[in-house]
Scaffold this active site. Structure first.
Site, PDB file in Angstrom:
ATOM      1  CG  HIS A 364      57.359  35.548 -16.907  1.00 32.40           C
ATOM      2  ND1 HIS A 364      58.197  34.055 -16.602  1.00 32.40           N
ATOM      3  CD2 HIS A 364      56.936  36.003 -17.881  1.00 32.40           C
ATOM      4  CE1 HIS A 364      57.875  33.785 -17.412  1.00 32.40           C
ATOM      5  NE2 HIS A 364      57.282  33.988 -18.795  1.00 32.40           N
ATOM      6  NE  ARG A 483      53.915  42.943 -32.077  1.00 34.93           N
ATOM      7  CZ  ARG A 483      54.016  44.031 -31.253  1.00 34.93           C
ATOM      8  NH1 ARG A 483      52.716  43.825 -30.844  1.00 34.93           N
ATOM      9  NH2 ARG A 483      54.589  45.120 -31.113  1.00 34.93           N
ATOM     10  CG  LEU A 542      54.567  46.469 -20.858  1.00 30.99           C
ATOM     11  CD1 LEU A 542      56.308  47.836 -20.448  1.00 30.99           C
ATOM     12  CD2 LEU A 542      53.844  46.801 -19.457  1.00 30.99           C
TER      13      LEU A 542
END
Length: 583
Positions: A364, A483, A542
């Site tokens: 994906h 982020r 990850l």
């Protein structure tokens, strides 16, 4: 039993022996008297024929009387006594017949007569033997009667019986004594053999028979000793094999359960008890009642109903078990039993599930940027895009390529970490120095987004670990915090000492936070709280998984605290560096 038989035999002998001896003596006496009577009859015929003198015949009668111990009569055909061996010369001893008529008739027919009766003439019981003699010329027929006193014969019989009884008793005594010692000689080794055999029946094969002879008993004892020795070696070998087998089965990580043909549990090891949470008293109960699920008992029941070896997988709560059941033949039972080998495959199933999820996630994650790259490249190749659009498309392509590069790099790092292929080069280093270096490297990123990075780390703290990998951990955590931080927000990097010579390093942000249901999964690969937002923010999914693997490779732990709408705090621990050794 033997004593009673011997006593009965002795009683029978004691009752029969006197009669047998008496009959034998009397029969011998009868034959003797009959023989002498026959000889005397021949002499009497010679006497009547004139071949023998009166004196010689009288002397013969007296001599035979003394020799035989018997009175001798010569009677005529009327039974009257003509001559006798006692009382002087020949004369009549009574008038009229002295012999019963019936006996006289037998004698006159030429047959012998034997009687044993009371004789009034002698006033005692006499053994009488009558022998007929043939008539001569001018001589009437008659008979010779020899009378032997029964009393004398009975005395002889009694004396003989006395000698026989004394000799018999002596022989019995000697035989009993010899039999006693002989039986003791036989019974002692027999008793020892019986004791050894009884010990063997109780499972004790160490006893032996003492052998002191080379006869049949000695050879029998030697054979019994050899048998006991062989059985002892065989049983010892079997017991050692059984103990070895039990030790192997007990120490197996796999569970083992055995059942008989009736489905009753006969054995289970500790691993099976812990896996399936069996009761200690499960032995003897039916397998369907012992196992905590029908799926677990089904392979056993199928084998017991005549099936072949069966392998099945069954779940029990969160655990997954693989069960391989095989039939076990038992000579004592017509139908076979079964033994099952149970393995906990929960980890393998979990790894397989993770592998499938990992392949799906990677597929994906790669499909989306590749689709974007394909779309932009096709637009550029069509020549329809203007100059401004070309620049934008090229920037998007570069951005996706950089994102793919980061994704592949993170995947390789995570793969090495999870394969334990990562080598840590641990040293002592200053934590504040590392934090300040991190702030300098990310200064432009924080400036572009308008977020402040506040570093509050004790300058005196020295920690022990792989400095490069800890920098990677801090970089991932701080970039993750940046982020999710809004413009004008702040990211904090701090440290505090803990008990046990450890320090906790924390990274906090004022972002949207994480819901409680997502917190247990936040460290998993490719897990995102909001996938659409994460993609826009450029994350690979990850970073936190890599942080967890690096910290756990150091033997430490990670933690997260979050309040939705207020922010999150990610932290980990490191050991303090040991004090330097003075030169």
């Amino acid at each position: 039993m033997n004593a009673a038989v011997i006593a009965a035999a002795m009683l029978v002998i004691a009752l029969l022996l006197p009669r047998l001896i008496s009959n034998y003596i009397f029969n011998e006496k009868e034959r003797e008297l009959a023989g002498k009577g026959a000889e005397l009859a021949r002499l009497l015929e010679n006497y009547y024929l004139g071949n023998t003198s009166e004196e010689d015949f009288r002397d013969l009668l007296v001599s035979l009387d003394r020799f035989l111990g018997a009175r001798i009569w010569v009677v005529d055909r009327e039974g009257s006594v003509l001559r006798a061996s006692y009382g002087g010369g020949p004369h009549h001893h009574g008038r009229g017949p002295q012999i019963p008529v019936d006996q006289l008739e037998i004698l006159l027919r030429g047959e012998n007569v034997v009687t044993r009766r009371y004789q009034a003439h002698f006033d005692q019981v006499m053994l009488s033997v009558g022998v007929p003699f043939a008539p001569g010329r001018g001589v009437s027929p008659g008979a010779i009667i020899l009378h032997a006193p029964v009393k004398g014969i009975s005395g002889t019989v009694n004396n003989l019986l006395r000698y026989v009884l004394v000799s018999g008793l002596a022989a019995i005594a000697l035989a009993s004594l010899a039999g006693y010692f002989f039986s003791r000689r036989i019974s002692r080794p027999l008793l020892e053999m019986a004791g050894v055999a009884e010990s063997m029946s109780r499972g004790d094969y160490s006893n032996r028979v003492e052998i002191d002879a080379d006869d049949e008993m000695g050879r029998l004892g030697s054979s019994l000793n050899s048998l006991a020795a062989r059985l002892e070696r065989t049983i010892t070998a079997l017991q050692k094999g059984k103990k070895k087998y039990e030790s192997m089965v007990t120490g197996m990580l796999e569970g083992v359960i055995g059942v008989n043909s009736a489905g009753e549990v006969t054995y289970f090891n500790e691993a099976a008890r812990q896996m399936l949470q069996l009761d200690l008293d499960a032995s003897g109960r039916h397998i369907g009642q012992v196992l905590p699920g029908a799926d677990l008992a089904a392979p056993f029941l199928k084998i017991l109903s005549g099936g072949q070896a069966e392998t099945a997988t069954a779940g029990l709560g969160e655990a997954v078990y693989s069960i391989h059941v095989s039939p076990v033949e038992d000579e004592a039972e017509e139908k076979p039993g079964a033994v099952g080998l149970i393995r906990d495959v929960s980890a393998a199933e979990r790894l397989e599930r993770m592998r499938r999820e990992f392949v799906a996630d990677v597929s994906h994650e790669l499909r989306t940027p590749l689709t974007i790259l394909r779309g932009y490249s096709e637009a550029l190749l069509d020549g329809t895009a203007g100059e401004a659009e070309k620049n934008r498309y090229l920037k998007m392509i570069r951005s996706e390529i950089e994102r793919l590069n980061r994704l592949i790099t993170d995947l390789l790092d995570l793969s090495r970490l999870q394969a334990r292929g990562l080598e840590l080069h641990k040293t002592a280093f200053n934590l504040q120095k590392l934090a300040l270096e991190l702030r300098r490297s990310l200064q432009s990123s924080f400036g572009e987004k308008g977020v402040a990075l506040d570093v509050r780390v004790d300058p005196e703290i020295e920690v022990w670990g792989d400095e490069d990998r800890i920098m990677q951990v801090l970089l991932n955590l701080v970039e993750n915090a940046l982020r999710y931080s809004e413009k004008g927000g702040e990211v904090g990097l701090s440290s505090c000492l803990k008990e046990g010579q450890k320090v906790r390093i924390s990274v906090c942000d004022g972002g949207p936070g994480v819901a409680g249901g997502d917190l247990p999964h936040i460290w998993e690969r490719f897990y995102r709280v909001d996938r659409s937002r994460d993609r826009k923010l450029g994350g690979t999914g990850l970073g936190l998984a890599i942080v967890k693997e690096i910290i756990e490779a150091h033997g430490e732990s990670v933690a997260v605290q979050s309040i939705p709408g207020e922010g999150s705090t990610f932290s980990f621990t490191l050991p303090l560096a040991p004090p330097p050794i003075p030169h």
